[in-house]
Design an enzyme around this catalytic site. Structure first.
Site, PDB file in Angstrom:
ATOM      1  N   HIS A   1     -21.032 -74.458 -30.671  1.00  8.40           N
ATOM      2  CA  HIS A   1     -22.476 -74.212 -30.809  1.00  8.40           C
ATOM      3  C   HIS A   1     -23.410 -75.242 -30.534  1.00  8.40           C
ATOM      4  O   HIS A   1     -24.605 -75.400 -30.074  1.00  8.40           O
ATOM      5  CB  HIS A   1     -22.740 -73.261 -31.765  1.00  8.40           C
ATOM      6  CG  HIS A   1     -24.071 -72.844 -32.232  1.00  8.40           C
ATOM      7  ND1 HIS A   1     -25.000 -73.227 -32.985  1.00  8.40           N
ATOM      8  CD2 HIS A   1     -24.541 -71.766 -31.451  1.00  8.40           C
ATOM      9  CE1 HIS A   1     -26.172 -72.614 -32.987  1.00  8.40           C
ATOM     10  NE2 HIS A   1     -26.000 -71.704 -31.876  1.00  8.40           N
TER      11      HIS A   1
ATOM     12  N   GLU B   1     -23.829 -76.744 -27.336  1.00  4.49           N
ATOM     13  CA  GLU B   1     -24.603 -75.995 -26.243  1.00  4.49           C
ATOM     14  C   GLU B   1     -26.129 -76.371 -26.468  1.00  4.49           C
ATOM     15  O   GLU B   1     -26.925 -76.349 -25.452  1.00  4.49           O
ATOM     16  CB  GLU B   1     -24.423 -74.511 -26.746  1.00  4.49           C
ATOM     17  CG  GLU B   1     -25.409 -73.603 -26.238  1.00  4.49           C
ATOM     18  CD  GLU B   1     -25.712 -72.390 -27.108  1.00  4.49           C
ATOM     19  OE1 GLU B   1     -26.788 -71.997 -27.114  1.00  4.49           O
ATOM     20  OE2 GLU B   1     -24.737 -71.744 -27.672  1.00  4.49           O
ATOM     21  N   HIS B   2     -26.575 -76.502 -27.568  1.00  3.93           N
ATOM     22  CA  HIS B   2     -28.000 -76.837 -27.979  1.00  3.93           C
ATOM     23  C   HIS B   2     -28.092 -78.421 -27.603  1.00  3.93           C
ATOM     24  O   HIS B   2     -29.316 -78.468 -26.754  1.00  3.93           O
ATOM     25  CB  HIS B   2     -28.238 -77.096 -29.485  1.00  3.93           C
ATOM     26  CG  HIS B   2     -28.536 -75.625 -30.065  1.00  3.93           C
ATOM     27  ND1 HIS B   2     -29.822 -75.220 -30.868  1.00  3.93           N
ATOM     28  CD2 HIS B   2     -27.751 -74.600 -30.028  1.00  3.93           C
ATOM     29  CE1 HIS B   2     -29.689 -74.157 -31.251  1.00  3.93           C
ATOM     30  NE2 HIS B   2     -28.502 -73.590 -30.895  1.00  3.93           N
TER      31      HIS B   2
ATOM     32  N   GLU C   1     -31.230 -72.054 -38.291  1.00  4.54           N
ATOM     33  CA  GLU C   1     -30.588 -70.845 -37.915  1.00  4.54           C
ATOM     34  C   GLU C   1     -29.592 -70.243 -38.793  1.00  4.54           C
ATOM     35  O   GLU C   1     -29.427 -69.005 -39.002  1.00  4.54           O
ATOM     36  CB  GLU C   1     -30.054 -71.421 -36.565  1.00  4.54           C
ATOM     37  CG  GLU C   1     -29.531 -70.020 -35.659  1.00  4.54           C
ATOM     38  CD  GLU C   1     -28.968 -70.786 -34.479  1.00  4.54           C
ATOM     39  OE1 GLU C   1     -28.264 -69.779 -33.543  1.00  4.54           O
ATOM     40  OE2 GLU C   1     -29.107 -71.700 -34.064  1.00  4.54           O
TER      41      GLU C   1
END
Length: 430
Positions: free
Chosen positions: A47, A50-51, A127
Site C-alpha cells: 500500500h 502505491e502511494h 489513514e
C-alpha cells in the site's frame, strides 16, 4: 472485435478492447502482487508503494507527474488489494503515449526519496487512525483478521503504525525488484484504442522490464473462523456474520455470487425485505462473497441499534437456514438479470472493462467472453443453490461486531443456532 492479446519478448502480456462510441482510453498495469505477498516485516508495504509511485522519478518530480497528466485533462491513480496492485490512467485517445510513458516511468524509475517517504508515512498513519475511528471500516478489518487468523490474507492492507514507520527507501526498491516481473504483469487498454499501436507503445517503454519476479507464492490460506467483539460507545453496532466461501477457480464460485445476491443483493433480496422492511431492525443489510485465488469468504453485514441487537442475528440465521430449504425460480431469474445487467453496464465503462480484462488474465490466463459467463450462470439451478446453502452455512462462522454489543448473544449460542448446530435460530430468539 473483442479482446486482443499479445505477449512481448520479455513475457509481458498486453491486451486491448476497442469500445465503439468512446473517445477516451482507460489503461493501466496490473501486477499479481498485493498485501498478501508481504513478509511479516513488510506489512503495509504494498500500500505504501502505491502511494510512493507518484512522489517522483528520475525524470519527473511529484508535481510533474500530477501536472503533465492533468494538463491534457487526464487522471492517474493506483490501488492495492489483497492479491493485486494496479497503476492506471484515463486519457483521451491522442494522449495514450503520454500515459504509457508515465506509467512506465513510475514502475521503473521511481526514486522513493527519503523526505517524500517520511511525509507519505505520516499520511498513511493518519489513514490508519481514520480507519480505526470508522466502525464500518474497522469491522471489516477485524472480520478478515478473525476469519484468517495469523495469515497474510487476513491482515489489514494499510499495515500497522509500527511497520509503516519502519520502512526505508531501500526496502521499497527491494520489494518492487522482488515482486514485480513481466511474468506477473498485465497491461490493458479499453476504449478508443488500436491494438497494434498500443503494443508498440508498451514495447518501447516496458519491453526491457525484467522478465521474472523472484517473489514466492503466498502460503495457502486456511479459513479458521471465530469471534471478535469490540464494545464501543456508539449509536449503532456494526455486525458481520460470515462463513468460508469459494475461490475463483472452483465450481461453486458463481453459485456463491448468485446466492449472495438472492440473500442480500438489493432492495428485493430476502435479508433486506425481512430484516429492514418487515422488522425495521436496521437501516442497511446486505450479503457479499469475496473470492481469492485459493479460498473465499461469504458474509452478511448489518448495522443496528441496541434495541434491535438481540433480534437481528437470529433473524439473519433463520434466513440463511431458509436458503438451504428452498429458493424460488423467480429469485434465481432476478439474480441472473442483475448479474447480466452488471456485466453489460461495466462493459460500457472503459475503466471497469480494463480492470475486468486484467483480472481475468491474471486469474485465468485468458479473457473470459461475456457469453461464457452467462452460460455458466444459466447452468445454475435452484437445487444447486439450496445444496450450496446447506454446505456453506455449515462451516464454522466468523462473527465480528463493533459498537454497543452487550446484548449480542454469545458465540457458542450463535454456533448452536446455525444449521450445523444443535438448535435453530428460533432457539436464540427464544
Amino acid at each position: 472485435m473483442g479482446v486482443e492479446v499479445s505477449r512481448l519478448s520479455n513475457g509481458l502480456t498486453v491486451a486491448t478492447e476497442t469500445l465503439p462510441s468512446i473517445e477516451s482510453v482507460a489503461l493501466g498495469v496490473w501486477v499479481k502482487s498485493g498485501a498478501r505477498d508481504e513478509r511479516d516485516e513488510e506489512h503495509g508495504m504494498a500500500h505504501l508503494l502505491e502511494h510512493m509511485a507518484f512522489k517522483g522519478t528520475r525524470r519527473r518530480s511529484a508535481f510533474q507527474i500530477a501536472s503533465e497528466i492533468e494538463d491534457v485533462g487526464g487522471e492517474i491513480n493506483a490501488a492495492t488489494s489483497v492479491e493485486t496492485t494496479s497503476f492506471y490512467a484515463r486519457v483521451l485517445s491522442a494522449d495514450v503515449p503520454l500515459a504509457v510513458d508515465m506509467l512506465a516511468d513510475i514502475l521503473q524509475e521511481s526514486l522513493f526519496d527519503p523526505d517524500e517517504l517520511s511525509r507519505e508515512q505520516h499520511v498513511i498513519l493518519q489513514e490508519i487512525g481514520a480507519a480505526h475511528d470508522t466502525p464500518d471500516d474497522i469491522v471489516f478489518d477485524r472480520f478478515t483478521e478473525t476469519a484468517f487468523r495469523h495469515q497474510t490474507l487476513g491482515r489489514s492492507i494499510l499495515g500497522t503504525p509500527e511497520t509503516v514507520k519502519s520502512f526505508t527507501s531501500k526496502q521499497l526498491h527491494d520489494f518492487i525488484e522482488r515482486q514485480y516481473g513481466a511474468d506477473r504483469m498485465i497491461v490493458v487498454a479499453a476504449g478508443d484504442i488500436r491494438h497494434d499501436d498500443f503494443v508498440r507503445e508498451v514495447e518501447a517503454r516496458l519491453g526491457g522490464f525484467r522478465a521474472k519476479s523472484t517473489g514466492t507464492t503466498p502460503q495457502y490460506a486456511q479459513y479458521v473462523g471465530g469471534d471478535f467483539r469490540e464494545n464501543r460507545d456508539l449509536m449503532d453496532a456494526q455486525i458481520i456474520l460470515g462463513f468460508e466461501g469459494r475461490a475463483y477457480h472452483v465450481r461453486d464460485f458463481y453459485c456463491s455470487q448468485v446466492l449472495s445476491m438472492i440473500l442480500g443483493g438489493g432492495m428485493s433480496s430476502r435479508l433486506f425485505q425481512e430484516v429492514r422492511e418487515k422488522r425495521g431492525l436496521c437501516y442497511s443489510v446486505y450479503a457479499f462473497h469475496w473470492g481469492f485465488s485459493d479460498t473465499g469468504i461469504f458474509g452478511v453485514h448489518a448495522a443496528t441499534g441496541q434495541s434491535g441487537m438481540a433480534e437481528l442475528v437470529p433473524v439473519i440465521i433463520r434466513e440463511l437456514e431458509r436458503a438451504g430449504e428452498s429458493i424460488g425460480q423467480v429469485e434465481l431469474d432476478r439474480a441472473h438479470a442483475q448479474y447480466r445487467a452488471g456485466l453489460i453496464m461495466s462493459g460500457e465503462n472503459p475503466a471497469s472493462r480494463a480492470s475486468q480484462i486484467a483480472r481475468q488474465l491474471l486469474l485465468f490466463g485468458r479473457p473470459v467472453p461475456k457469453e461464457e459467463l452467462m452460460e455458466r450462470l444459466a447452468a445454475l439451478t435452484v437445487d444447486r443453490l439450496t445444496d450450496l446453502s446447506g454446505r456453506l452455512f455449515s462451516t464454522k462462522p466468523t462473527l465480528t461486531a463493533v459498537g454497543p454489543v452487550g446484548a449480542l448473544a454469545p458465540y457458542e449460542s450463535i454456533l448452536e443456532a446455525l444449521p450445523n448446530g444443535t438448535g435453530m435460530a428460533r432457539k436464540l430468539a427464544g
